[in-house]
Design a protein around this motif. Structure first.
Motif, PDB file in Angstrom:
ATOM      1  N   ARG A 130     -19.366  43.754  -8.443  1.00  0.00           N
ATOM      2  CA  ARG A 130     -19.916  43.710  -7.087  1.00  0.00           C
ATOM      3  C   ARG A 130     -19.323  44.826  -6.234  1.00  0.00           C
ATOM      4  O   ARG A 130     -20.021  45.499  -5.491  1.00  0.00           O
ATOM      5  CB  ARG A 130     -19.625  42.341  -6.484  1.00  0.00           C
ATOM      6  N   ARG A 131     -17.995  45.009  -6.363  1.00  0.00           N
ATOM      7  CA  ARG A 131     -17.350  46.069  -5.576  1.00  0.00           C
ATOM      8  C   ARG A 131     -17.862  47.436  -5.968  1.00  0.00           C
ATOM      9  O   ARG A 131     -18.012  48.323  -5.122  1.00  0.00           O
ATOM     10  CB  ARG A 131     -15.839  46.004  -5.773  1.00  0.00           C
ATOM     11  N   LEU A 132     -18.121  47.653  -7.263  1.00  0.00           N
ATOM     12  CA  LEU A 132     -18.620  48.949  -7.705  1.00  0.00           C
ATOM     13  C   LEU A 132     -20.013  49.203  -7.154  1.00  0.00           C
ATOM     14  O   LEU A 132     -20.387  50.344  -6.888  1.00  0.00           O
ATOM     15  CB  LEU A 132     -18.651  49.006  -9.235  1.00  0.00           C
ATOM     16  N   ARG A 133     -20.802  48.123  -6.993  1.00  0.00           N
ATOM     17  CA  ARG A 133     -22.166  48.291  -6.488  1.00  0.00           C
ATOM     18  C   ARG A 133     -22.183  48.564  -4.991  1.00  0.00           C
ATOM     19  O   ARG A 133     -23.059  49.244  -4.494  1.00  0.00           O
ATOM     20  CB  ARG A 133     -22.980  47.027  -6.789  1.00  0.00           C
ATOM     21  N   THR A 134     -21.205  47.995  -4.262  1.00  0.00           N
ATOM     22  CA  THR A 134     -21.209  48.093  -2.809  1.00  0.00           C
ATOM     23  C   THR A 134     -20.654  49.440  -2.375  1.00  0.00           C
ATOM     24  O   THR A 134     -19.554  49.793  -2.769  1.00  0.00           O
ATOM     25  CB  THR A 134     -20.354  46.971  -2.208  1.00  0.00           C
ATOM     26  N   PRO A 135     -21.391  50.205  -1.560  1.00  0.00           N
ATOM     27  CA  PRO A 135     -20.845  51.474  -1.091  1.00  0.00           C
ATOM     28  C   PRO A 135     -19.750  51.247  -0.057  1.00  0.00           C
ATOM     29  O   PRO A 135     -19.723  50.217   0.621  1.00  0.00           O
ATOM     30  CB  PRO A 135     -22.051  52.177  -0.475  1.00  0.00           C
ATOM     31  N   LEU A 136     -18.853  52.210   0.054  1.00  0.00           N
ATOM     32  CA  LEU A 136     -17.794  52.109   1.047  1.00  0.00           C
ATOM     33  C   LEU A 136     -18.388  52.269   2.441  1.00  0.00           C
ATOM     34  O   LEU A 136     -19.356  52.999   2.623  1.00  0.00           O
ATOM     35  CB  LEU A 136     -16.756  53.206   0.817  1.00  0.00           C
ATOM     36  N   PRO A 137     -17.828  51.599   3.453  1.00  0.00           N
ATOM     37  CA  PRO A 137     -18.350  51.753   4.807  1.00  0.00           C
ATOM     38  C   PRO A 137     -18.070  53.158   5.334  1.00  0.00           C
ATOM     39  O   PRO A 137     -17.110  53.810   4.920  1.00  0.00           O
ATOM     40  CB  PRO A 137     -17.590  50.694   5.608  1.00  0.00           C
ATOM     41  N   ALA A 138     -18.917  53.595   6.248  1.00  0.00           N
ATOM     42  CA  ALA A 138     -18.737  54.919   6.837  1.00  0.00           C
ATOM     43  C   ALA A 138     -17.455  54.932   7.663  1.00  0.00           C
ATOM     44  O   ALA A 138     -17.087  53.941   8.293  1.00  0.00           O
ATOM     45  CB  ALA A 138     -19.928  55.271   7.700  1.00  0.00           C
ATOM     46  N   ILE A 139     -16.776  56.074   7.647  1.00  0.00           N
ATOM     47  CA  ILE A 139     -15.535  56.205   8.421  1.00  0.00           C
ATOM     48  C   ILE A 139     -15.895  56.518   9.862  1.00  0.00           C
ATOM     49  O   ILE A 139     -16.749  57.364  10.133  1.00  0.00           O
ATOM     50  CB  ILE A 139     -14.651  57.314   7.828  1.00  0.00           C
ATOM     51  N   LYS A 140     -15.235  55.820  10.788  1.00  0.00           N
ATOM     52  CA  LYS A 140     -15.494  56.053  12.203  1.00  0.00           C
ATOM     53  C   LYS A 140     -14.924  57.415  12.591  1.00  0.00           C
ATOM     54  O   LYS A 140     -13.860  57.805  12.157  1.00  0.00           O
ATOM     55  CB  LYS A 140     -14.831  54.951  13.027  1.00  0.00           C
ATOM     56  N   ARG A 141     -15.686  58.143  13.431  1.00  0.00           N
ATOM     57  CA  ARG A 141     -15.276  59.480  13.842  1.00  0.00           C
ATOM     58  C   ARG A 141     -14.122  59.395  14.832  1.00  0.00           C
ATOM     59  O   ARG A 141     -14.193  58.660  15.811  1.00  0.00           O
ATOM     60  CB  ARG A 141     -16.496  60.145  14.469  1.00  0.00           C
ATOM     61  N   ASP A 142     -13.075  60.137  14.545  1.00  0.00           N
ATOM     62  CA  ASP A 142     -11.876  60.098  15.387  1.00  0.00           C
ATOM     63  C   ASP A 142     -11.665  61.492  15.982  1.00  0.00           C
ATOM     64  O   ASP A 142     -11.367  62.440  15.254  1.00  0.00           O
ATOM     65  CB  ASP A 142     -10.684  59.683  14.535  1.00  0.00           C
ATOM     66  N   PRO A 143     -11.837  61.661  17.297  1.00  0.00           N
ATOM     67  CA  PRO A 143     -11.732  62.994  17.906  1.00  0.00           C
ATOM     68  C   PRO A 143     -10.383  63.654  17.647  1.00  0.00           C
ATOM     69  O   PRO A 143     -10.306  64.869  17.428  1.00  0.00           O
ATOM     70  CB  PRO A 143     -11.935  62.729  19.401  1.00  0.00           C
ATOM     71  N   ALA A 144      -9.309  62.868  17.640  1.00  0.00           N
ATOM     72  CA  ALA A 144      -7.997  63.455  17.402  1.00  0.00           C
ATOM     73  C   ALA A 144      -7.931  64.039  16.000  1.00  0.00           C
ATOM     74  O   ALA A 144      -7.415  65.150  15.799  1.00  0.00           O
ATOM     75  CB  ALA A 144      -6.927  62.383  17.578  1.00  0.00           C
ATOM     76  N   LEU A 145      -8.474  63.319  15.017  1.00  0.00           N
ATOM     77  CA  LEU A 145      -8.456  63.807  13.641  1.00  0.00           C
ATOM     78  C   LEU A 145      -9.308  65.063  13.503  1.00  0.00           C
ATOM     79  O   LEU A 145      -8.947  66.006  12.778  1.00  0.00           O
ATOM     80  CB  LEU A 145      -8.964  62.700  12.725  1.00  0.00           C
TER      81      LEU A 145
END
Ligand SMILES: [Zn+2]
Length: 76
Positions: A38-53
């Motif tokens: 199940r974990r392999l099928r599920t895509p990772l969530p999008a990373i939130k944009r961080d202005p500092a980064l």
């Protein structure tokens, strides 16, 4: 205690480690293998944009100026 061999990891596990499959009894793969699949099928969530980064990355990537086709000639 009844055991059953998982078709995914080929471990002998108690019947409680296998998910129910309705009238067919138990699934051929154990809970751990089912969760892995199940974990392999599920895509990772999008990373939130961080202005500092973004600022840090831009500073790092442009530390020596923008990329140029001509090689750097620091020596000579
Ligand atoms: Zn397994």
């Amino acid at each position: 205690m009844d055991t059953k061999r998982c078709t995914g990891c080929s471990r002998c596990l108690p019947l409680e480690s296998f998910p129910n499959a309705g009238k067919r009894g138990k699934e051929p793969t154990c809970f751990m293998c089912t969760n892995d699949a199940r974990r392999l099928r599920t895509p990772l969530p999008a990373i939130k944009r961080d202005p500092a980064l973004i600022r840090i990355n831009n500073t790092f990537n442009l530390w020596h100026g923008p990329v140029s086709r001509t090689p750097l000639r620091i020596a000579a």
